[in-house]
Design a protein around this motif. Structure first.
Motif, PDB file in Angstrom:
ATOM      1  N   SER A  29      35.215  38.491  40.898  1.00  0.00           N
ATOM      2  CA  SER A  29      35.649  38.257  42.278  1.00  0.00           C
ATOM      3  C   SER A  29      35.777  39.499  43.085  1.00  0.00           C
ATOM      4  O   SER A  29      36.011  40.485  42.547  1.00  0.00           O
ATOM      5  N   ILE A  69      26.506  40.479  48.682  1.00  0.00           N
ATOM      6  CA  ILE A  69      27.643  39.530  48.930  1.00  0.00           C
ATOM      7  C   ILE A  69      27.848  39.615  50.108  1.00  0.00           C
ATOM      8  O   ILE A  69      28.081  40.544  51.045  1.00  0.00           O
ATOM      9  N   ARG A  70      28.093  38.214  50.817  1.00  0.00           N
ATOM     10  CA  ARG A  70      28.540  38.026  52.074  1.00  0.00           C
ATOM     11  C   ARG A  70      30.006  37.669  52.256  1.00  0.00           C
ATOM     12  O   ARG A  70      30.473  36.977  51.400  1.00  0.00           O
ATOM     13  N   LEU A  71      30.714  38.574  53.053  1.00  0.00           N
ATOM     14  CA  LEU A  71      32.347  38.354  53.111  1.00  0.00           C
ATOM     15  C   LEU A  71      32.491  38.093  54.592  1.00  0.00           C
ATOM     16  O   LEU A  71      32.165  38.733  55.576  1.00  0.00           O
ATOM     17  N   THR A  95      37.395  37.202  50.595  1.00  0.00           N
ATOM     18  CA  THR A  95      37.190  36.873  49.250  1.00  0.00           C
ATOM     19  C   THR A  95      35.820  36.148  49.010  1.00  0.00           C
ATOM     20  O   THR A  95      35.522  35.237  49.581  1.00  0.00           O
ATOM     21  N   GLN A  96      35.103  36.785  47.802  1.00  0.00           N
ATOM     22  CA  GLN A  96      33.904  35.835  47.431  1.00  0.00           C
ATOM     23  C   GLN A  96      33.759  36.232  45.869  1.00  0.00           C
ATOM     24  O   GLN A  96      33.977  37.240  45.246  1.00  0.00           O
ATOM     25  N   GLU A 156      36.859  41.460  46.971  1.00  0.00           N
ATOM     26  CA  GLU A 156      37.768  41.166  48.093  1.00  0.00           C
ATOM     27  C   GLU A 156      37.578  42.364  48.972  1.00  0.00           C
ATOM     28  O   GLU A 156      37.525  43.610  48.453  1.00  0.00           O
TER      29      GLU A 156
END
Length: 168
Positions: free
Chosen positions: A63, A93-95, A75-76, A65
């Protein structure tokens, strides 16, 4: 007296370090007329390296954040993956933050940082790491933290970063 649940120290896998070489804001941090809502879209590059010479590792329950001024703004989760010994993996990672309510003092601080062209964020991650060497199985939790300083959107260039990785 040794702990029967712990393998010999020579078999304990090294901690896979991670770092964030970039965090790019895709949109300005506020798009609504409200002064206390945070909307943003950021693309994070996450590098994870397995420094072990003989052991592959598997990362599960990962996870990531994104935080601003002690307020979580995105969060992803990431699907589990394995890393062979000595290998590195780059995860994009796209947040996305949608109408996150920030305390007024945090929004004032965000606007001050945008005006000074130096915005401070923190990226935190947790993951369960599993390693297998023959019949010996070993697992632990890994916690990562990166403090990042970016220029203001839309460019959002990385000015500085400080990353740490710890077991717990």
């Amino acid at each position: 007296m040794s702990d029967l649940h712990q393998p010999p120290q020579s078999l304990v896998p090294e901690t896979p370090p991670w770092e964030t070489p970039s965090l790019v804001p895709e949109t300005p941090p506020w798009e609504t007329p409200s002064l206390v809502r945070f909307d943003g879209d950021m693309l994070l590059q996450l590098n994870v390296t397995n420094p072990n010479k003989k052991q592959s590792v598997k990362l599960e329950n990962l996870s990531v954040e994104l935080w601003f001024a002690e307020t979580k703004i995105a969060t992803q989760g990431i699907l589990p993956f394995s890393l062979r010994n000595g290998k590195t993996r780059l995860e994009l990672i796209r947040l996305v933050s949608d109408s996150i309510v920030l305390p007024v003092n945090h929004m004032v601080e965000l606007k001050r940082q945008v005006a000074s062209n130096e915005i401070d964020y923190e990226v935190r991650s947790t993951s369960k790491v599993k390693a297998v060497l023959g019949i010996i199985h070993y697992s632990y939790w890994l916690k990562g933290s990166c403090r990042l300083q970016l220029t203001s959107p839309p460019a959002g260039s990385l000015l500085s970063r400080n990353c740490t990785t710890k077991r717990w």
